[in-house]
Enzyme design. Structure first.
Site, PDB file in Angstrom:
ATOM      1  CE1 TYR A 134      -9.795  -0.462   8.839  1.00  0.00           C
ATOM      2  CE2 TYR A 134     -10.233   0.984  10.670  1.00  0.00           C
ATOM      3  CZ  TYR A 134      -9.606   0.813   9.609  1.00  0.00           C
ATOM      4  OH  TYR A 134      -8.086   1.635   9.668  1.00  0.00           O
ATOM      5  N   GLY A 194       0.355  -1.134   0.178  1.00  0.00           N
ATOM      6  CA  GLY A 194      -0.068  -0.618  -0.248  1.00  0.00           C
ATOM      7  C   GLY A 194       0.708   1.687  -0.253  1.00  0.00           C
ATOM      8  N   GLY A 195       2.264   1.428  -0.674  1.00  0.00           N
ATOM      9  CA  GLY A 195       3.210   2.238  -0.694  1.00  0.00           C
ATOM     10  C   GLY A 195       2.666   3.650  -1.349  1.00  0.00           C
ATOM     11  CB  SER A 215      -1.609   7.713  -1.773  1.00  0.00           C
ATOM     12  OG  SER A 215      -2.736   6.069  -1.259  1.00  0.00           O
ATOM     13  N   GLY A 216      -0.636   8.316   0.950  1.00  0.00           N
ATOM     14  CA  GLY A 216      -0.683   8.261   2.248  1.00  0.00           C
ATOM     15  C   GLY A 216       0.357   8.007   3.210  1.00  0.00           C
ATOM     16  CB  ILE A 217       0.562   6.372   6.452  1.00  0.00           C
ATOM     17  CG1 ILE A 217      -0.009   6.957   7.596  1.00  0.00           C
ATOM     18  CG2 ILE A 217       1.534   4.934   7.206  1.00  0.00           C
ATOM     19  CD1 ILE A 217      -1.149   5.888   8.608  1.00  0.00           C
TER      20      ILE A 217
END
Length: 249
Positions: A150, A13-14, A16-18
């Protein structure tokens, strides 16, 4: 800056964001970073941004074949791993009475199952003493309406960190959890219908945080760097809360 000099990392998940902020910080600190995410267009942008010390692999953590492709590339490149950041996550807001099998599975397939197999399939490539970092959420510590599946799926990560620290102790592998509070990322814009609605969400979050603002992705990335580096060489099985005091006071 070279706190990760000659280290090799995976960040899921690299793009966007964190995740993106973490990949950028790792590269700046001397690491070679493999970015794993679904959106090919975003992967291309990320590769151009990070330059020669990064590589991208497209795939979905729910697909074990895609994870095999990721680690197959790392092995084919002749590299081993020092850091795995299992950062990718899925979230939907569904009140208890409206939860469906599909909405439930969406959270658990990405956040719980996806993280487990991301780490499991990395094991043969991990150097002894490597760092494994799992990205959780303060929804695992507090009750937020609409976050049943979640929050439960993310709560599993804290258990993983404890269990895997014991299972992997003979190799000196350190497993820790980062638990961010509300962070100002593009996800807010994606989940809202207008800039005005997004601004209202940001203001609501800020009002609930003792420091009076949301986190910046770069601040979470700094915590990731600490756990990835030798600065945290005696930190294992822990949870690092980065929430501006939201859960503590």
């Amino acid at each position: 800056m070279s706190r990760l000099k000659n280290k090799v990392a995976v960040v899921t998940g690299g793009t966007s964001g964190i995740g993106l902020a973490t990949a950028q910080r790792f590269v700046a600190e001397g690491a070679f970073v493999y970015i794993f995410a679904r959106r090919k267009e975003e992967l291309e942008k990320t590769a151009a941004m990070l330059g020669a010390n990064a590589a991208t692999v497209s795939g979905d953590v729910r697909n074990l074949g895609d994870l095999d492709k990721l680690y197959g590339k790392i092995a084919a490149d002749g590299r081993r791993l020092d850091i795995v950041v299992a950062n990718v996550g899925a979230v939907n807001s569904v009140k208890l009475g409206d939860v469906t099998v599909d909405s439930f599975n969406h959270n658990f397939e990405v956040n719980a199952r996806g993280v487990l197999f991301t780490v499991q399939k990395a094991l043969p490539l991990l150097n002894n003493g490597a760092s494994i970092i799992l990205t959780s959420t303060i929804a695992s510590l507090r009750g937020f309406p609409g976050r049943s599946a979640y929050a439960a799926s993310k709560t599993a990560l804290r258990s993983y960190a404890r269990t895997w620290t014991m299972e992997l102790k003979d190799r000196g592998l350190r497993v820790n959890t980062i638990t961010p509070g509300p962070c100002d990322t593009p996800l807010i814009d994606a989940e809202t219908k207008s800039p005005e609605e997004a601004a209202a969400v940001r203001a609501k979050h800020a009002a609930n945080i003792p420091l009076g603002r949301m986190a910046r992705p770069e601040e979470i990335a700094a915590a990731m760097l600490f756990l990835a580096s030798d600065d945290s060489s005696f930190v294992a099985g822990s949870e690092l809360l980065i929430d501006g005091g939201m859960c503590s006071v």
